[in-house]
Design a protein around this motif. Structure first.
Motif, PDB file in Angstrom:
ATOM      1  N   PHE A  76       0.816  -1.210   0.000  1.00 21.85           N
ATOM      2  CA  PHE A  76       0.000   0.000   0.000  1.00 21.85           C
ATOM      3  C   PHE A  76       0.850   1.261   0.000  1.00 21.85           C
ATOM      4  O   PHE A  76       0.592   2.192  -0.764  1.00 21.85           O
ATOM      5  CB  PHE A  76      -0.948  -0.010   1.205  1.00 21.85           C
ATOM      6  CG  PHE A  76      -1.613   1.300   1.436  1.00 21.85           C
ATOM      7  CD1 PHE A  76      -2.551   1.784   0.535  1.00 21.85           C
ATOM      8  CD2 PHE A  76      -1.288   2.076   2.527  1.00 21.85           C
ATOM      9  CE1 PHE A  76      -3.154   3.011   0.733  1.00 21.85           C
ATOM     10  CE2 PHE A  76      -1.891   3.290   2.737  1.00 21.85           C
ATOM     11  CZ  PHE A  76      -2.823   3.767   1.835  1.00 21.85           C
ATOM     12  N   ASP A  77       1.898   1.307   0.823  1.00 22.05           N
ATOM     13  CA  ASP A  77       2.724   2.513   0.877  1.00 22.05           C
ATOM     14  C   ASP A  77       3.459   2.761  -0.446  1.00 22.05           C
ATOM     15  O   ASP A  77       3.650   3.905  -0.857  1.00 22.05           O
ATOM     16  CB  ASP A  77       3.693   2.496   2.064  1.00 22.05           C
ATOM     17  CG  ASP A  77       4.513   1.228   2.180  1.00 22.05           C
ATOM     18  OD1 ASP A  77       4.058   0.170   1.706  1.00 22.05           O
ATOM     19  OD2 ASP A  77       5.620   1.285   2.756  1.00 22.05           O
ATOM     20  N   ALA A 117      -4.825  14.656   3.251  1.00 20.82           N
ATOM     21  CA  ALA A 117      -5.113  13.220   3.270  1.00 20.82           C
ATOM     22  C   ALA A 117      -5.364  12.698   4.686  1.00 20.82           C
ATOM     23  O   ALA A 117      -4.662  13.053   5.621  1.00 20.82           O
ATOM     24  CB  ALA A 117      -3.955  12.454   2.653  1.00 20.82           C
ATOM     25  N   ASN A 118      -6.368  11.844   4.802  1.00 17.59           N
ATOM     26  CA  ASN A 118      -6.652  11.140   6.051  1.00 17.59           C
ATOM     27  C   ASN A 118      -5.984   9.775   5.939  1.00 17.59           C
ATOM     28  O   ASN A 118      -6.548   8.844   5.379  1.00 17.59           O
ATOM     29  CB  ASN A 118      -8.157  11.009   6.265  1.00 17.59           C
ATOM     30  CG  ASN A 118      -8.498  10.308   7.558  1.00 17.59           C
ATOM     31  OD1 ASN A 118      -7.628   9.831   8.274  1.00 17.59           O
ATOM     32  ND2 ASN A 118      -9.786  10.252   7.856  1.00 17.59           N
ATOM     33  N   LYS A 119      -4.785   9.662   6.481  1.00 18.88           N
ATOM     34  CA  LYS A 119      -3.994   8.443   6.351  1.00 18.88           C
ATOM     35  C   LYS A 119      -4.508   7.327   7.270  1.00 18.88           C
ATOM     36  O   LYS A 119      -4.149   6.171   7.083  1.00 18.88           O
ATOM     37  CB  LYS A 119      -2.535   8.729   6.664  1.00 18.88           C
ATOM     38  CG  LYS A 119      -1.926   9.781   5.758  1.00 18.88           C
ATOM     39  CD  LYS A 119      -0.540  10.152   6.224  1.00 18.88           C
ATOM     40  CE  LYS A 119      -0.067  11.394   5.501  1.00 18.88           C
ATOM     41  NZ  LYS A 119       1.197  11.877   6.027  1.00 18.88           N
ATOM     42  N   LEU A 155     -12.602  -2.878   2.052  1.00 18.90           N
ATOM     43  CA  LEU A 155     -11.568  -3.187   3.033  1.00 18.90           C
ATOM     44  C   LEU A 155     -10.890  -1.906   3.478  1.00 18.90           C
ATOM     45  O   LEU A 155     -10.952  -0.897   2.784  1.00 18.90           O
ATOM     46  CB  LEU A 155     -10.499  -4.093   2.420  1.00 18.90           C
ATOM     47  CG  LEU A 155     -10.926  -5.379   1.731  1.00 18.90           C
ATOM     48  CD1 LEU A 155      -9.758  -5.964   0.978  1.00 18.90           C
ATOM     49  CD2 LEU A 155     -11.437  -6.361   2.754  1.00 18.90           C
ATOM     50  N   GLU A 156     -10.219  -1.970   4.615  1.00 18.10           N
ATOM     51  CA  GLU A 156      -9.353  -0.867   5.028  1.00 18.10           C
ATOM     52  C   GLU A 156      -7.917  -1.334   4.913  1.00 18.10           C
ATOM     53  O   GLU A 156      -7.582  -2.426   5.368  1.00 18.10           O
ATOM     54  CB  GLU A 156      -9.666  -0.448   6.465  1.00 18.10           C
ATOM     55  CG  GLU A 156     -10.922   0.389   6.565  1.00 18.10           C
ATOM     56  CD  GLU A 156     -11.084   1.040   7.927  1.00 18.10           C
ATOM     57  OE1 GLU A 156     -10.062   1.400   8.551  1.00 18.10           O
ATOM     58  OE2 GLU A 156     -12.233   1.190   8.342  1.00 18.10           O
ATOM     59  N   LEU A 157      -7.067  -0.537   4.266  1.00 13.67           N
ATOM     60  CA  LEU A 157      -5.649  -0.878   4.108  1.00 13.67           C
ATOM     61  C   LEU A 157      -4.799  -0.017   5.028  1.00 13.67           C
ATOM     62  O   LEU A 157      -5.155   1.115   5.336  1.00 13.67           O
ATOM     63  CB  LEU A 157      -5.193  -0.640   2.667  1.00 13.67           C
ATOM     64  CG  LEU A 157      -5.703  -1.591   1.592  1.00 13.67           C
ATOM     65  CD1 LEU A 157      -5.098  -1.219   0.245  1.00 13.67           C
ATOM     66  CD2 LEU A 157      -5.393  -3.026   1.921  1.00 13.67           C
ATOM     67  N   SER A 158      -3.668  -0.587   5.406  1.00 11.25           N
ATOM     68  CA  SER A 158      -2.677   0.188   6.147  1.00 11.25           C
ATOM     69  C   SER A 158      -1.318  -0.023   5.484  1.00 11.25           C
ATOM     70  O   SER A 158      -1.198  -0.781   4.523  1.00 11.25           O
ATOM     71  CB  SER A 158      -2.667  -0.210   7.619  1.00 11.25           C
ATOM     72  OG  SER A 158      -2.390  -1.580   7.748  1.00 11.25           O
ATOM     73  N   VAL A 159      -0.301   0.600   6.003  1.00 14.00           N
ATOM     74  CA  VAL A 159       1.007   0.718   5.356  1.00 14.00           C
ATOM     75  C   VAL A 159       1.562  -0.576   4.774  1.00 14.00           C
ATOM     76  O   VAL A 159       1.962  -0.617   3.637  1.00 14.00           O
ATOM     77  CB  VAL A 159       2.027   1.360   6.325  1.00 14.00           C
ATOM     78  CG1 VAL A 159       3.427   1.336   5.744  1.00 14.00           C
ATOM     79  CG2 VAL A 159       1.616   2.775   6.634  1.00 14.00           C
TER      80      VAL A 159
END
Length: 177
Positions: free
Chosen positions: A124-125, A138-140, A156-160
């Protein structure tokens, strides 16, 4: 040895507790827009390089239309092998490879929203970096992603560190000050 086993247990627990099944982390499945290369050893007439259509099919010599969407490369090799074996060839050696993956899309609060070429193992990053990085609004913390899972669109929710897949639609929302 105990340490290795405990790390493996933690990894398996993390995969299942985070909502990611092992299947999502496994083998790539074909979809509309993928460019595939099919060869049969010693049979130049059976070489095909084609893009999977919007309905998920390709045309293959002797076998006609083949449904590829949702199938892995190994499954496609097996289908072609079984179709050619006997009537056309005695012992075909079939090889299928993905030449170009379908793109993923990123929109919202990134500097260059749009469609980008997928690369295996894309996190994702790294996807955000391809899109020029975040804007100042941006709302990271809350990134929404639409992904096709088992033929249905899921949110879905993604993170780094999460993996991006071809066809994903990533939306980076705005934050409110």
């Amino acid at each position: 040895m105990k340490s290795l086993v405990s790390k493996l247990v933690v990894l398996v627990f993390f995969c299942f507790s985070s909502g990611k099944s092992m299947a999502n982390l496994g083998e790539y499945t074909l979809g509309a827009g993928d460019l595939v290369n099919i060869t049969v050893f010693g049979e130049e007439d059976l070489f095909v390089e084609t893009r999977v259509s919007n309905v998920g099919v390709i045309k293959y010599p002797f076998l006609g239309e083949l449904q590829l969407i949702g199938k892995t490369v190994n499954e496609v090799e097996r289908i072609i092998d079984e179709g050619l074996r006997g009537d056309y060839l005695i012992n075909p050696t079939v090889s299928v490879s993905v030449i170009e993956y379908r793109p993923f899309f990123i929109d919202g609060e990134v500097k260059r929203p749009g469609g980008y070429s997928y690369q295996p193992g894309l996190s994702f990053d790294k996807a955000v970096a391809l899109a020029g990085g975040y804007t100042e609004r941006a709302n990271k913390a809350k990134v929404n992603t639409k992904r096709i899972i088992d033929g249905r669109e899921e949110s879905l929710e993604l993170s780094v560190g999460d993996i991006v897949l071809p066809g994903d639609i990533i939306t980076i929302p705005s934050r409110f000050f």
